[in-house]
Design an enzyme around this catalytic site. Structure first.
Site, PDB file in Angstrom:
ATOM      1  N   ASP A   1      -5.632  50.095  79.391  1.00 22.78           N
ATOM      2  CA  ASP A   1      -4.659  50.536  78.556  1.00 22.78           C
ATOM      3  C   ASP A   1      -4.647  50.092  77.505  1.00 22.78           C
ATOM      4  O   ASP A   1      -5.050  48.857  76.854  1.00 22.78           O
ATOM      5  CB  ASP A   1      -3.109  50.134  79.384  1.00 22.78           C
ATOM      6  CG  ASP A   1      -1.915  50.766  78.585  1.00 22.78           C
ATOM      7  OD1 ASP A   1      -2.212  51.932  78.005  1.00 22.78           O
ATOM      8  OD2 ASP A   1      -0.936  50.288  78.686  1.00 22.78           O
TER       9      ASP A   1
ATOM     10  N   MET B   1      -5.281  43.520  82.636  1.00 18.42           N
ATOM     11  CA  MET B   1      -6.083  44.396  83.489  1.00 18.42           C
ATOM     12  C   MET B   1      -6.124  45.674  83.512  1.00 18.42           C
ATOM     13  O   MET B   1      -5.248  46.231  82.681  1.00 18.42           O
ATOM     14  CB  MET B   1      -5.647  43.986  84.978  1.00 18.42           C
ATOM     15  CG  MET B   1      -6.524  44.665  86.241  1.00 18.42           C
ATOM     16  SD  MET B   1      -7.955  43.967  86.460  1.00 18.42           S
ATOM     17  CE  MET B   1      -7.537  42.589  87.190  1.00 18.42           C
TER      18      MET B   1
ATOM     19  N   SER C   1      -1.212  42.972  78.766  1.00 18.19           N
ATOM     20  CA  SER C   1      -0.493  42.794  80.275  1.00 18.19           C
ATOM     21  C   SER C   1      -0.323  41.614  80.934  1.00 18.19           C
ATOM     22  O   SER C   1       0.142  40.693  80.388  1.00 18.19           O
ATOM     23  CB  SER C   1      -1.337  44.073  80.965  1.00 18.19           C
ATOM     24  OG  SER C   1      -0.991  44.344  82.359  1.00 18.19           O
ATOM     25  N   THR C   2      -1.381  41.517  81.887  1.00 18.74           N
ATOM     26  CA  THR C   2      -1.571  40.199  82.852  1.00 18.74           C
ATOM     27  C   THR C   2      -1.741  39.016  81.873  1.00 18.74           C
ATOM     28  O   THR C   2      -2.840  38.993  81.358  1.00 18.74           O
ATOM     29  CB  THR C   2      -2.574  40.252  83.758  1.00 18.74           C
ATOM     30  OG1 THR C   2      -2.376  41.637  84.459  1.00 18.74           O
ATOM     31  CG2 THR C   2      -2.526  39.084  84.720  1.00 18.74           C
TER      32      THR C   2
ATOM     33  N   HIS D   1       3.605  44.848  79.732  1.00 21.95           N
ATOM     34  CA  HIS D   1       3.759  45.527  81.036  1.00 21.95           C
ATOM     35  C   HIS D   1       4.555  44.563  81.783  1.00 21.95           C
ATOM     36  O   HIS D   1       4.237  43.337  81.851  1.00 21.95           O
ATOM     37  CB  HIS D   1       2.476  45.865  81.773  1.00 21.95           C
ATOM     38  CG  HIS D   1       1.517  46.931  81.024  1.00 21.95           C
ATOM     39  ND1 HIS D   1       0.281  46.715  81.347  1.00 21.95           N
ATOM     40  CD2 HIS D   1       1.884  47.935  80.243  1.00 21.95           C
ATOM     41  CE1 HIS D   1      -0.342  47.700  80.554  1.00 21.95           C
ATOM     42  NE2 HIS D   1       0.819  48.363  79.918  1.00 21.95           N
TER      43      HIS D   1
END
Length: 348
Positions: A289, A286, A166-167, A192
């Site tokens: 998940d 973050m 993600s991030t 993401h």
């Protein structure tokens, strides 16, 4: 205990965009817009005087572009930056320059409300992100070390690889994949990002990596030398035919662990449906998940790798996975490829 407010500087040359961002972020109690800038030169002055926690920045600005600005600013002032951009390939250049996240500007499909909500979430994530100073991009044939060929000559059994991030994950995932050989076992990647960008991201990886990389489509078969990137806003899962062939489904559905596509949805599908050897990789991001799904993969015999805290932009997803006992081995994003190859070659 009351959390400190996140101080935000908004940088955009458009009066309409600035007003939308400033008014929208003002509705969130944890966020305080402390100023705005109309171009890069204005922003450079205000970063020094206002000392924001996070900066939002347009990519396309007159004079100095957002990318040029970040290359100049971040080496001396490592500030978390969230890009606010239309559907534009230059976003990935800006992420390579050090931005930690991005949000797509409203374009008539996405509502203004959804845009503001996504931006507030991105700003909140960015406030706890670690800004990394990237090395220059080099062609993969120059940068990656020579490797022994994989495939039928060295692998005694088939594998499937799942990777989630993600991030900070766009660049971290590239760090892994550009070091892998062309005949890597089939991979499925969940990153993401907003709709529209996953196709461009897959195309960028395809240019920089040895294997074929493309955005997944419903029903795509998996085979060695192919990496599929889950399309934004669809859940991507691995399935198995009666004949033992593997393919992906990319379909609408509820969010899983707060995301669509979800790393957990991918990892759980691999744990449930894959009968060959598996490797799961969880990287910077973050939240949590992927942690439960990776644990399930490990329980089903998969070898699992987590990005270490030192190399993460946000040590959320891999940190939770490690705490749950889902991770067999931790490594930096620069070392994950060698850990993966060692696991493939030794069968451990």
């Amino acid at each position: 205990m009351q959390l400190n407010k996140i101080k935000v500087l908004v940088v955009d040359d458009s009066i309409v965009a600035r007003k939308t961002i400033i008014d929208g972020l003002a509705r969130f109690p944890r966020i305080e817009v402390i100023g705005y800038a109309i171009n890069a030169m204005d922003a450079e002055r205000k970063v020094k005087s206002l000392n924001p926690d996070v900066m939002t920045c347009d990519v396309q600005m007159p004079g100095m572009t957002g990318i040029e600005f970040l290359k100049k600013l971040l080496p001396v002032h490592p500030l978390p930056v969230v890009l606010v951009s239309s559907l534009n390939l230059k976003v990935f250049d800006a992420l390579h320059a050090g931005a930690v996240g991005f949000v797509r500007k409203p374009d008539g499909v996405q509502s203004r409300e959804a845009f503001v909500q996504s931006l507030a979430e991105a700003v909140t994530e960015a406030a706890s992100a670690k800004v990394r100073r990237p090395a220059p991009v080099k062609a993969p044939e120059v940068e990656a070390a020579p490797m022994l060929p994989l495939g039928p000559l060295t692998l005694k059994q088939p594998y499937l690889i799942g990777l989630g991030a993600s991030t900070g994950g766009t660049e971290a995932t590239l760090e892994v994949m550009k070091r892998l050989p062309a005949d890597i076992p089939p991979m499925v990647v969940v990153q993401h990002m907003p709709p529209g960008f996953t196709k461009m991201y897959a195309e960028r990886l395809n240019k920089l990596c040895r294997m074929e990389v493309r955005e997944a489509a419903n029903g795509d078969k998996l085979h060695p030398g192919l990496a599929l990137v889950a399309p934004a806003d669809l859940q991507c899962r691995v399935n198995r035919t009666a004949a033992g062939e593997y393919y992906v489904t990319c379909q609408p559905g509820e969010k899983v662990s707060g995301h669509r596509p979800s790393v957990d949805a991918l990892f759980h599908s691999m744990a449930d449906n894959v009968r060959c050897k598996m490797i799961g990789i969880i990287m910077t991001g973050m939240g949590a998940d992927g942690a439960e799904g990776l644990l399930r993969m490990r329980q089903r015999g998969a070898y699992t790798i987590g990005q270490d805290k030192e190399s993460c932009v946000v040590y959320g997803m891999p940190g939770v996975a490690f705490e749950k006992g889902a991770v067999c081995e931790q490594a930096s994003c620069e070392r994950i490829a060698s850990v993966l190859l060692r696991s493939l070659q030794t069968g451990r």
